[in-house]
Write an enzyme that holds these catalytic residues in place. Structure first.
Site, PDB file in Angstrom:
ATOM      1  N   ARG A 255      -3.481 -10.583   4.189  1.00 32.14           N
ATOM      2  CA  ARG A 255      -3.514 -10.014   3.401  1.00 32.14           C
ATOM      3  C   ARG A 255      -2.761  -9.458   1.954  1.00 32.14           C
ATOM      4  O   ARG A 255      -2.081  -8.495   2.749  1.00 32.14           O
ATOM      5  CB  ARG A 255      -4.966  -9.783   3.409  1.00 32.14           C
TER       6      ARG A 255
ATOM      7  N   LYS B 257       0.881  -1.052  -0.166  1.00 35.28           N
ATOM      8  CA  LYS B 257       0.011   0.625   0.277  1.00 35.28           C
ATOM      9  C   LYS B 257       0.667   1.184   0.055  1.00 35.28           C
ATOM     10  O   LYS B 257       2.332   1.615   0.062  1.00 35.28           O
ATOM     11  CB  LYS B 257      -1.067  -0.353   0.733  1.00 35.28           C
TER      12      LYS B 257
END
Length: 284
Positions: free
Chosen positions: A263, A223
């Site tokens: 994840r 991210k």
């Protein structure tokens, strides 16, 4: 360190932080740019992730990167359902990443055993009734709005307290809608309506999320905030696919702080990281 990992009714129980691998069946994913858009390629990718150490595989057909526009329902179904069916038929534990009740319902029929809704049931009023009726586990993520304008919602006085409070309210609503609380997983929503400093603060205070008394999913993989950290003050963020070592570092931190699962897009570094964290935990 926290050892609260939790058990999710309806899913296997692992003795360490589980690893959720990601298969993006999209042409516009921020992380892999459509590499797995073809059904056959997506199924092979999911099988490779499972072989590489993923305990479950999360299949999504709609990009939720900042600024992303939505795809229509028929297209999302076309992308997702054959991949879910293909992986489930091979014995993979499959999660479906969707904000649409219809996609969740069809995916469960095709073999998915977990619904991962980044909106926590807010995007589609039919989602909670569908999940409740299906009796499957449900990931409730902290969410303040769709990707197109979520960056405008990244305003907090105390990000940890506000995320915990908003997640608690959402959990209460989901339970009131009929979902078994023992099947709820919570996710702080790193990168969703959050700036880099918010994401880092949440990671530094994962223990406070345990006050919600539900298993915790941490989804930091590749991210933007990791790109910002790696770039430093003056540099440009490295491309998403060059953030896997940083992702594994977050996975080790999350595992040490008692996360139920992490994840990730690239499984092997994180699979190693969570196993080392478990070994250290066992040696204390």
């Amino acid at each position: 360190m926290s050892t609260l990992r939790g058990r999710v009714a309806g899913l296997p129980q692992w003795d360490r932080c589980a690893v959720m691998g990601v298969v993006n069946v999209t042409p516009d994913s921020f992380s892999d740019g459509g590499r797995w858009f073809d059904t056959g390629a997506a199924v092979k990718r999911g099988l490779d992730l499972a072989t590489g150490g993923a305990d479950l595989v999360d299949v999504g057909g709609e990009s939720t990167r900042p600024g992303a526009s939505r795809v229509d329902e028929d297209e999302e179904l076309r992308r997702v359902i054959p991949v879910v069916r293909g992986l489930a038929s091979e014995g993979v534990v499959v999660s479906v990443d969707t904000m649409r009740a219809s996609v969740a319902e069809h995916a469960v029929s095709a073999g998915a055993v977990l619904v991962n809704d980044v909106s926590g049931g807010l995007a589609d009023p039919a989602m909670v009734p569908v999940v409740a009726a299906a009796g499957v586990p449900f990931v409730v993520m902290h969410w303040r709005g769709f990707s197109a304008d979520m960056n405008n919602r990244a305003v907090y006085g105390d990000v940890v307290a506000e995320v915990v409070a908003e997640l608690r309210d959402r959990m209460d609503a989901v339970v009131a809608g009929g979902v078994d609380p023992e099947r709820i997983v919570i996710d702080p929503g790193l990168g969703f309506a959050k700036q880099a400093e918010h994401d880092l603060t949440l990671l530094a205070h994962l223990s406070e999320l345990h006050g919600l008394e539900r298993p915790l999913l941490v989804a930091a993989s590749r991210k933007r905030f990791l790109g910002r950290v790696l770039a430093g003050d003056e540099g440009s963020p490295p491309p998403a696919r060059e953030r896997d070592a940083a992702t594994a570092a977050v996975s080790a931190i999350a595992a040490r702080e008692g996360a139920w699962a992490v994840r990730v897009h690239e499984v092997r570094p994180t699979a190693d990281a969570v196993r080392v964290a478990r070994a250290v935990e066992g040696a204390v």
